[in-house]
Design a protein around this motif. Structure first.
Motif: not given
Lengths: 123, 164
Positions: A7-12, A14-15, A54, A56-58, A83-84, A104, B78, B94, B105, B119, B164
């Motif tokens: 996942x491109x989100x570090x927060x996600x 971790x979740x 995920x 949708x990622x870069x 999320x989709x 999500x 977090x 983030x 989404x 994104x 991003x």
């Protein structure tokens, strides 16, 4: 057992890792990828037992990463966490070779239900 | 039915956006502090995040809050203590970006498809919306004492970055 979380989100990430623990998968090793290209590389290098990705990622999307992974001959269980969660996305995921799609926001119960079909709880 | 009525019928309904926003907060942030919907908010956002939807329906989903609001959301996501002060701007980008990604989404699932979700784009301050975009939903809320607005605009933005 090893789980790759992409996942491109570090927060996600971790979740997701926290939710894995809550779903009964605390003992497994986790490796992380920030985009689809990294996920492809890590599937080759780390040989995970499960990929949670995920969509949708870069750099490379999850669906493109899955296509490359399957084209390489890998049959690693692969689930989207995105999320989709529309019927169309679920159909696209299944036709590309994904075992499941978790939308999500998700709960530990959904993780347990989906992952238990492809991975045992015990490390 | 006129063209305007057809277009309006395709837009997401405020009640549905409220429900999905509530679901996101209840799942990831509600254990600490509930999200309270309010009549109105008057604030200048320090942080804004948006995702665009392009395809059969064009639009943008945005989230605006204060710096303290973004910090609180980031700490909660977090799993950090409320007084943790070691957050970098990249952490806020983030966290707020991921929240609007989840909202976007889910909004994408409410509108006609097929379409693509961008994104997230996160910025300090407020996003300006062009004349081609019309606000169709605005949800005002308060979380941990800080204002938080979720908006949906219909129409295509003149330019959006896809990274991003």
């Amino acid at each position: 057992m090893k789980i790759l979380v992409a996942d491109d989100s570090r927060v996600m990430r971790q979740i997701i890792i926290r939710t894995l623990r809550q779903a009964g998968y605390a003992g497994h090793e986790v490796v992380e990828a920030e985009n689809g290209r990294q996920a492809v590389d890590l599937v080759s290098k780390e040989r995970p037992d499960l990929v949670l990705s995920d969509w949708n990622m870069p750099e490379m999307s999850g669906i493109d990463a899955l296509a490359v992974i399957r084209a390489s001959g890998s049959t690693v269980p692969f689930g989207f966490v995105t999320s989709e969660g529309s019927d169309d996305m679920r159909a696209r995921a299944a036709s590309a070779g994904a075992q499941f799609l978790i939308a999500k926001p998700f709960t530990p119960e959904v993780f347990a239900q989906m992952i238990s079909a492809v991975l045992p709880h015990t490390a | 039915m006129s063209a305007e009525q057809v277009a309006a019928a395709a837009n997401p309904r405020a009640d549905d956006v409220r429900t999905l926003t509530h679901q996101v907060w209840t799942t990831y942030l509600g254990e600490r502090v509930p999200l309270l919907f309010v009549e109105d908010n008057t604030f200048v956002p320090d942080w804004s995040a948006s995702v665009t939807i392009r395809g059969a329906w064009d639009g943008m989903v945005s989230l605006e809050t204060t710096r303290a609001g973004a910090q609180g959301l980031t700490r909660a996501l977090l799993g950090l203590d409320a007084d943790a002060d070691d957050l970098a701007d990249s952490d806020l980008v983030d966290a707020v970006g991921e929240l609007v990604n989840m909202l976007g989404g889910n909004v994408k699932g409410l509108v006609p498809g097929p379409s693509r979700l961008s994104l997230p784009l996160v910025a300090a301050g407020r996003f300006a919306h062009g004349s081609q975009q019309a606000r169709v939903v605005r949800l005002c809320s308060s979380w941990a004492g800080e204002p938080l607005d979720v908006t949906v605009h219909a129409g295509r933005a003149k330019a959006t970055r896809e990274h991003r």
